[in-house]
Design a protein around this motif. Structure first.
Motif, short mmCIF file in Angstrom:
data_model
loop_
_atom_site.label_atom_id
_atom_site.label_comp_id
_atom_site.label_asym_id
_atom_site.label_seq_id
_atom_site.Cartn_x
_atom_site.Cartn_y
_atom_site.Cartn_z
N MET A 22 -19.57 33.89 5.28
CA MET A 22 -19.59 32.57 5.92
C MET A 22 -19.93 32.75 7.40
O MET A 22 -19.38 33.64 8.05
CB MET A 22 -18.21 31.91 5.78
CG MET A 22 -18.18 30.47 6.22
SD MET A 22 -16.50 29.76 6.15
CE MET A 22 -16.20 29.64 4.40
N VAL A 23 -20.83 31.93 7.89
CA VAL A 23 -21.16 31.97 9.32
C VAL A 23 -20.62 30.70 9.97
O VAL A 23 -20.82 29.59 9.45
CB VAL A 23 -22.69 32.07 9.53
CG1 VAL A 23 -23.05 31.90 11.00
CG2 VAL A 23 -23.20 33.42 9.03
N ILE A 24 -19.91 30.87 11.07
CA ILE A 24 -19.44 29.72 11.85
C ILE A 24 -20.32 29.68 13.10
O ILE A 24 -20.33 30.65 13.88
CB ILE A 24 -17.96 29.89 12.30
CG1 ILE A 24 -17.07 30.41 11.16
CG2 ILE A 24 -17.43 28.59 12.91
CD1 ILE A 24 -16.69 29.44 10.11
N ASP A 25 -21.05 28.57 13.27
CA ASP A 25 -21.94 28.50 14.44
C ASP A 25 -21.17 27.98 15.65
O ASP A 25 -20.14 27.31 15.50
CB ASP A 25 -23.13 27.59 14.12
CG ASP A 25 -24.33 27.96 14.98
OD1 ASP A 25 -24.49 29.14 15.32
OD2 ASP A 25 -25.12 27.06 15.32
N ASP A 26 -21.66 28.29 16.83
CA ASP A 26 -21.11 27.74 18.09
C ASP A 26 -19.62 28.03 18.26
O ASP A 26 -18.84 27.13 18.61
CB ASP A 26 -21.35 26.23 18.15
CG ASP A 26 -22.81 25.92 18.43
OD1 ASP A 26 -23.39 26.57 19.32
OD2 ASP A 26 -23.36 25.03 17.76
N ILE A 27 -19.23 29.29 18.08
CA ILE A 27 -17.80 29.63 18.14
C ILE A 27 -17.24 29.55 19.56
O ILE A 27 -16.03 29.52 19.74
CB ILE A 27 -17.49 31.02 17.51
CG1 ILE A 27 -18.39 32.10 18.09
CG2 ILE A 27 -17.59 30.95 16.00
CD1 ILE A 27 -18.08 33.50 17.59
N TYR A 28 -18.11 29.52 20.58
CA TYR A 28 -17.61 29.33 21.96
C TYR A 28 -18.16 28.04 22.57
O TYR A 28 -18.30 27.93 23.78
CB TYR A 28 -17.95 30.56 22.82
CG TYR A 28 -17.26 31.80 22.32
CD1 TYR A 28 -15.87 31.94 22.45
CD2 TYR A 28 -17.96 32.81 21.68
CE1 TYR A 28 -15.21 33.06 21.96
CE2 TYR A 28 -17.30 33.93 21.19
CZ TYR A 28 -15.92 34.05 21.34
OH TYR A 28 -15.27 35.15 20.85
N TYR A 29 -18.44 27.07 21.71
CA TYR A 29 -18.96 25.77 22.15
C TYR A 29 -17.93 25.07 23.05
O TYR A 29 -18.28 24.38 24.00
CB TYR A 29 -19.23 24.94 20.89
CG TYR A 29 -19.77 23.56 21.12
CD1 TYR A 29 -21.12 23.36 21.39
CD2 TYR A 29 -18.93 22.44 21.02
CE1 TYR A 29 -21.62 22.08 21.57
CE2 TYR A 29 -19.42 21.17 21.20
CZ TYR A 29 -20.77 21.00 21.48
OH TYR A 29 -21.26 19.73 21.66
N SER A 30 -16.66 25.25 22.73
CA SER A 30 -15.58 24.58 23.46
C SER A 30 -14.31 25.39 23.25
O SER A 30 -14.27 26.27 22.39
CB SER A 30 -15.37 23.17 22.90
OG SER A 30 -15.04 23.28 21.52
N GLU A 31 -13.28 25.04 24.01
CA GLU A 31 -12.01 25.77 23.83
C GLU A 31 -11.49 25.62 22.42
O GLU A 31 -10.94 26.55 21.83
CB GLU A 31 -10.97 25.26 24.84
CG GLU A 31 -11.20 25.87 26.19
CD GLU A 31 -10.09 25.56 27.16
OE1 GLU A 31 -8.92 25.76 26.82
OE2 GLU A 31 -10.43 25.13 28.26
N GLU A 32 -11.65 24.40 21.84
CA GLU A 32 -11.10 24.21 20.49
C GLU A 32 -11.88 25.03 19.45
O GLU A 32 -11.30 25.53 18.49
CB GLU A 32 -10.96 22.74 20.10
CG GLU A 32 -12.18 21.90 20.16
CD GLU A 32 -11.89 20.45 19.73
OE1 GLU A 32 -11.22 20.24 18.71
OE2 GLU A 32 -12.37 19.54 20.42
N MET A 33 -13.20 25.21 19.67
CA MET A 33 -13.95 26.07 18.74
C MET A 33 -13.53 27.54 18.93
O MET A 33 -13.44 28.30 17.96
CB MET A 33 -15.45 25.91 18.95
CG MET A 33 -16.03 24.66 18.30
SD MET A 33 -15.70 24.54 16.54
CE MET A 33 -16.78 25.79 15.86
N GLY A 34 -13.27 27.92 20.18
CA GLY A 34 -12.79 29.29 20.43
C GLY A 34 -11.48 29.54 19.70
O GLY A 34 -11.26 30.60 19.10
#
Ligand code: SAM
Length: 260
Positions: free
Chosen positions: A209-221
Protein backbone atom coordinates in the motif's frame (compact mmCIF):
# COMPACT_ATOMS: atom_id res chain seq x y z
CA UNK A 1 2.47 26.54 9.80
CA UNK A 2 1.97 23.87 7.12
CA UNK A 3 5.02 25.17 5.22
CA UNK A 4 7.10 25.10 8.42
CA UNK A 5 6.04 21.49 9.07
CA UNK A 6 6.93 20.45 5.52
CA UNK A 7 10.31 22.19 5.64
CA UNK A 8 11.35 20.64 8.97
CA UNK A 9 10.06 17.23 7.87
CA UNK A 10 12.10 17.52 4.69
CA UNK A 11 15.29 18.35 6.60
CA UNK A 12 14.68 15.47 9.04
CA UNK A 13 14.02 13.13 6.14
CA UNK A 14 17.24 14.18 4.44
CA UNK A 15 19.20 13.62 7.69
CA UNK A 16 17.60 10.20 8.30
CA UNK A 17 17.85 8.88 4.73
CA UNK A 18 20.23 5.97 4.20
CA UNK A 19 21.59 4.38 1.04
CA UNK A 20 22.03 0.81 -0.18
CA UNK A 21 24.96 0.17 2.20
CA UNK A 22 22.59 0.13 5.17
CA UNK A 23 20.24 -2.44 3.66
CA UNK A 24 20.90 -5.96 4.91
CA UNK A 25 17.63 -7.55 3.87
CA UNK A 26 17.85 -9.24 0.43
CA UNK A 27 14.23 -8.31 -0.29
CA UNK A 28 14.69 -4.60 0.41
CA UNK A 29 18.09 -4.54 -1.33
CA UNK A 30 16.49 -5.85 -4.51
CA UNK A 31 13.49 -3.54 -4.09
CA UNK A 32 15.84 -0.54 -3.72
CA UNK A 33 17.65 -1.31 -6.99
CA UNK A 34 14.87 -2.76 -9.12
CA UNK A 35 12.05 -0.46 -8.05
CA UNK A 36 13.16 2.69 -6.25
CA UNK A 37 16.30 3.52 -8.26
CA UNK A 38 15.25 1.96 -11.56
CA UNK A 39 14.34 4.17 -14.53
CA UNK A 40 13.19 1.38 -16.83
CA UNK A 41 9.91 1.45 -18.80
CA UNK A 42 10.06 5.23 -19.35
CA UNK A 43 9.13 5.05 -23.04
CA UNK A 44 6.01 3.16 -22.07
CA UNK A 45 4.29 6.32 -20.89
CA UNK A 46 5.01 8.92 -23.59
CA UNK A 47 1.39 9.02 -24.77
CA UNK A 48 0.06 9.41 -21.23
CA UNK A 49 2.52 12.25 -20.64
CA UNK A 50 1.25 13.96 -23.82
CA UNK A 51 -2.22 13.87 -22.26
CA UNK A 52 -0.83 15.49 -19.11
CA UNK A 53 0.65 18.24 -21.34
CA UNK A 54 -2.77 18.87 -22.89
CA UNK A 55 -4.34 19.17 -19.42
CA UNK A 56 -1.55 21.50 -18.29
CA UNK A 57 -2.41 23.91 -21.09
CA UNK A 58 -6.20 23.79 -20.70
CA UNK A 59 -7.40 27.11 -19.24
CA UNK A 60 -11.07 26.04 -18.90
CA UNK A 61 -12.47 26.96 -15.46
CA UNK A 62 -14.32 24.19 -13.61
CA UNK A 63 -15.96 24.10 -10.20
CA UNK A 64 -14.14 21.98 -7.65
CA UNK A 65 -15.14 21.71 -4.01
CA UNK A 66 -12.47 20.05 -1.91
CA UNK A 67 -13.87 16.73 -0.71
CA UNK A 68 -10.89 16.11 1.53
CA UNK A 69 -8.20 18.40 2.97
CA UNK A 70 -8.47 21.96 1.66
CA UNK A 71 -6.07 22.69 -1.18
CA UNK A 72 -3.58 25.44 -0.28
CA UNK A 73 -3.34 26.35 -4.00
CA UNK A 74 -6.86 27.76 -4.50
CA UNK A 75 -8.93 30.47 -2.81
CA UNK A 76 -12.25 29.62 -4.53
CA UNK A 77 -14.07 26.70 -6.19
CA UNK A 78 -13.57 28.12 -9.72
CA UNK A 79 -10.28 26.58 -10.87
CA UNK A 80 -8.51 26.15 -14.19
CA UNK A 81 -7.89 22.59 -15.37
CA UNK A 82 -4.25 23.61 -15.96
CA UNK A 83 -3.71 24.60 -12.33
CA UNK A 84 -5.48 21.49 -10.98
CA UNK A 85 -3.26 19.38 -13.26
CA UNK A 86 -0.15 21.22 -12.05
CA UNK A 87 -0.95 20.95 -8.35
CA UNK A 88 -2.91 17.75 -7.75
CA UNK A 89 -1.67 15.11 -10.23
CA UNK A 90 1.23 12.90 -9.17
CA UNK A 91 4.35 13.97 -11.09
CA UNK A 92 5.72 11.72 -13.85
CA UNK A 93 8.51 10.38 -11.60
CA UNK A 94 6.01 9.23 -8.96
CA UNK A 95 3.53 7.77 -11.46
CA UNK A 96 6.39 5.69 -12.88
CA UNK A 97 7.38 4.63 -9.35
CA UNK A 98 3.81 3.50 -8.53
CA UNK A 99 3.81 1.53 -11.78
CA UNK A 100 7.15 -0.14 -10.92
CA UNK A 101 5.98 -1.07 -7.41
CA UNK A 102 2.76 -2.62 -8.70
CA UNK A 103 4.61 -4.40 -11.51
CA UNK A 104 7.30 -5.74 -9.16
CA UNK A 105 4.66 -7.16 -6.84
CA UNK A 106 2.85 -8.65 -9.86
CA UNK A 107 -0.31 -6.85 -8.85
CA UNK A 108 -3.50 -8.11 -10.46
CA UNK A 109 -6.03 -6.12 -8.46
CA UNK A 110 -5.15 -2.49 -7.93
CA UNK A 111 -7.12 0.13 -5.96
CA UNK A 112 -6.50 3.86 -6.28
CA UNK A 113 -8.27 6.32 -3.96
CA UNK A 114 -8.42 9.70 -5.73
CA UNK A 115 -8.55 9.40 -9.54
CA UNK A 116 -8.42 13.12 -10.30
CA UNK A 117 -7.94 13.24 -14.12
CA UNK A 118 -6.88 9.60 -14.34
CA UNK A 119 -3.18 10.02 -15.14
CA UNK A 120 -1.88 7.64 -12.43
CA UNK A 121 -4.74 5.20 -13.15
CA UNK A 122 -3.54 5.05 -16.78
CA UNK A 123 0.01 4.26 -15.68
CA UNK A 124 -1.21 1.47 -13.39
CA UNK A 125 -3.51 0.06 -16.07
CA UNK A 126 -0.42 -0.70 -18.19
CA UNK A 127 0.39 -3.63 -15.91
CA UNK A 128 -0.45 -6.79 -17.76
CA UNK A 129 -3.54 -8.70 -16.63
CA UNK A 130 -4.29 -6.07 -13.99
CA UNK A 131 -7.60 -4.50 -13.08
CA UNK A 132 -7.51 -0.95 -11.70
CA UNK A 133 -10.40 0.19 -9.52
CA UNK A 134 -10.19 3.93 -8.99
CA UNK A 135 -12.39 6.16 -6.80
CA UNK A 136 -13.32 9.81 -7.39
CA UNK A 137 -16.04 12.11 -6.06
CA UNK A 138 -15.70 15.33 -8.06
CA UNK A 139 -18.01 15.33 -11.14
CA UNK A 140 -15.61 17.41 -13.28
CA UNK A 141 -12.66 15.16 -12.51
CA UNK A 142 -14.84 12.11 -13.22
CA UNK A 143 -15.73 13.46 -16.69
CA UNK A 144 -12.13 14.31 -17.56
CA UNK A 145 -10.84 10.95 -16.29
CA UNK A 146 -13.55 9.05 -18.22
CA UNK A 147 -12.66 10.77 -21.47
CA UNK A 148 -8.97 10.03 -20.88
CA UNK A 149 -9.74 6.34 -20.26
CA UNK A 150 -11.86 6.22 -23.45
CA UNK A 151 -9.10 7.90 -25.46
CA UNK A 152 -6.62 5.22 -24.38
CA UNK A 153 -9.19 2.39 -24.82
CA UNK A 154 -8.15 1.09 -21.41
CA UNK A 155 -10.77 -1.53 -20.65
CA UNK A 156 -9.16 -2.65 -17.38
CA UNK A 157 -10.05 0.50 -15.42
CA UNK A 158 -13.23 0.74 -13.35
CA UNK A 159 -14.07 4.22 -12.08
CA UNK A 160 -16.22 4.25 -8.95
CA UNK A 161 -18.00 7.58 -8.58
CA UNK A 162 -18.98 9.23 -5.29
CA UNK A 163 -17.61 10.00 -1.86
CA UNK A 164 -15.04 7.38 -0.87
CA UNK A 165 -16.45 7.40 2.68
CA UNK A 166 -19.47 5.55 1.20
CA UNK A 167 -18.17 3.98 -2.01
CA UNK A 168 -15.11 2.26 -0.51
CA UNK A 169 -16.93 0.22 2.18
CA UNK A 170 -19.60 -0.67 -0.41
CA UNK A 171 -16.95 -1.85 -2.84
CA UNK A 172 -15.11 -3.86 -0.19
CA UNK A 173 -18.19 -6.02 0.39
CA UNK A 174 -16.60 -7.94 -2.48
CA UNK A 175 -14.06 -10.21 -0.74
CA UNK A 176 -11.50 -10.22 -3.61
CA UNK A 177 -7.93 -9.57 -2.38
CA UNK A 178 -6.11 -6.35 -3.29
CA UNK A 179 -2.45 -6.58 -4.36
CA UNK A 180 -1.63 -2.88 -4.60
CA UNK A 181 -3.43 0.13 -3.13
CA UNK A 182 -2.64 3.82 -3.56
CA UNK A 183 -4.20 6.20 -1.01
CA UNK A 184 -4.19 9.60 -2.71
CA UNK A 185 -7.41 11.27 -1.55
CA UNK A 186 -8.75 13.10 1.47
CA UNK A 187 -5.35 13.86 3.00
CA UNK A 188 -6.48 14.10 6.62
CA UNK A 189 -5.73 12.03 9.71
CA UNK A 190 -9.03 10.29 10.38
CA UNK A 191 -10.06 9.45 6.80
CA UNK A 192 -6.53 8.16 6.05
CA UNK A 193 -6.62 5.83 9.06
CA UNK A 194 -10.16 4.78 8.24
CA UNK A 195 -9.35 4.00 4.58
CA UNK A 196 -6.28 2.05 5.74
CA UNK A 197 -8.39 0.00 8.19
CA UNK A 198 -10.97 -0.84 5.52
CA UNK A 199 -8.39 -1.71 2.86
CA UNK A 200 -5.99 -3.59 5.15
CA UNK A 201 -8.63 -6.28 5.74
CA UNK A 202 -8.62 -7.03 2.01
CA UNK A 203 -4.88 -6.79 1.28
CA UNK A 204 -3.24 -9.89 -0.22
CA UNK A 205 -0.53 -11.62 1.86
CA UNK A 206 2.19 -9.91 -0.18
CA UNK A 207 0.16 -6.77 -0.77
CA UNK A 208 1.68 -3.29 -0.86
CA UNK A 209 0.00 0.00 0.00
CA UNK A 210 1.30 3.46 -0.86
CA UNK A 211 0.21 6.48 1.16
CA UNK A 212 0.77 9.66 -0.83
CA UNK A 213 1.63 13.06 0.69
CA UNK A 214 2.73 11.71 4.07
CA UNK A 215 4.18 15.13 5.04
CA UNK A 216 1.40 17.21 3.48
CA UNK A 217 0.39 18.43 6.94
CA UNK A 218 0.97 17.65 10.59
CA UNK A 219 -2.07 15.39 10.65
CA UNK A 220 -0.76 13.39 7.66
CA UNK A 221 2.62 13.13 9.41
CA UNK A 222 0.82 11.74 12.47
CA UNK A 223 -1.15 9.28 10.32
CA UNK A 224 2.08 8.05 8.70
CA UNK A 225 3.87 7.58 12.04
CA UNK A 226 0.97 5.44 13.29
CA UNK A 227 0.45 3.45 10.09
CA UNK A 228 4.05 2.31 9.77
CA UNK A 229 3.79 0.84 13.27
CA UNK A 230 0.43 -0.85 12.63
CA UNK A 231 0.21 -4.54 13.61
CA UNK A 232 -0.53 -5.59 10.01
CA UNK A 233 2.44 -3.70 8.56
CA UNK A 234 5.67 -5.73 8.29
CA UNK A 235 7.84 -3.22 6.48
CA UNK A 236 7.83 0.42 5.44
CA UNK A 237 9.77 2.83 3.28
CA UNK A 238 9.57 6.59 3.77
CA UNK A 239 10.36 8.42 0.51
CA UNK A 240 9.19 11.80 1.90
CA UNK A 241 6.63 12.48 -0.83
CA UNK A 242 5.02 9.09 -0.19
CA UNK A 243 5.30 6.11 2.13
CA UNK A 244 5.21 2.43 1.16
CA UNK A 245 3.70 -0.18 3.50
CA UNK A 246 4.29 -3.92 3.14
CA UNK A 247 1.88 -6.57 4.42
CA UNK A 248 4.17 -9.58 3.92
CA UNK A 249 4.64 -11.23 7.34
CA UNK A 250 8.10 -12.54 6.30
CA UNK A 251 9.57 -9.05 6.16
CA UNK A 252 10.02 -8.95 9.90
CA UNK A 253 9.12 -5.32 10.68
CA UNK A 254 11.87 -3.44 8.83
CA UNK A 255 11.58 0.30 8.27
CA UNK A 256 13.67 2.47 5.97
CA UNK A 257 14.04 6.12 5.06
CA UNK A 258 15.28 6.49 1.49
CA UNK A 259 15.46 9.31 -0.99
CA UNK A 260 13.94 8.79 -4.43
C1 SAM B 1 -4.38 14.31 -5.25
S1 SAM B 1 -5.77 14.03 -6.23
C2 SAM B 1 -5.47 12.44 -6.93
C3 SAM B 1 -4.40 12.43 -7.97
C4 SAM B 1 -4.28 11.13 -8.74
N1 SAM B 1 -4.16 9.97 -7.89
C5 SAM B 1 -3.06 11.20 -9.65
O1 SAM B 1 -1.98 10.84 -9.19
O2 SAM B 1 -3.20 11.63 -10.79
C6 SAM B 1 -7.00 13.66 -5.02
C7 SAM B 1 -8.39 13.43 -5.62
O3 SAM B 1 -9.18 12.81 -4.61
C8 SAM B 1 -10.50 13.29 -4.70
N2 SAM B 1 -11.11 13.14 -3.35
C9 SAM B 1 -10.67 13.70 -2.19
N3 SAM B 1 -11.47 13.30 -1.17
C10 SAM B 1 -12.42 12.49 -1.71
C11 SAM B 1 -13.52 11.78 -1.15
N4 SAM B 1 -13.81 11.82 0.15
N5 SAM B 1 -14.28 11.04 -2.01
C12 SAM B 1 -14.01 10.99 -3.34
N6 SAM B 1 -12.97 11.64 -3.92
C13 SAM B 1 -12.18 12.38 -3.11
C14 SAM B 1 -10.35 14.75 -5.12
O4 SAM B 1 -11.53 15.19 -5.78
C15 SAM B 1 -9.12 14.70 -6.03
O5 SAM B 1 -9.48 14.62 -7.39
Amino acid sequence: MQNYFRATSYINHWLDAVDEHSIHSPFFYEFYHQVIKSTSDRDHFLEIEKTREVLLSNETVVSVKDLGAKSPHFKSDGRTISKIAATSLSPEKHCALFYRIAKYTEAKRIVELGTSMGITSLYLSKIERSKVITFEGNPWMINIAKSNFEYFHQKNIQLIEGNINQTLPDHLQNPVKIDFALLDANHRYEPTLQYFEWLSKRMADRGVMVIDDIYYSEEMGKAWRELKKHDLVYGSIDLYRCGILFFDIRLNKQHFVWSL
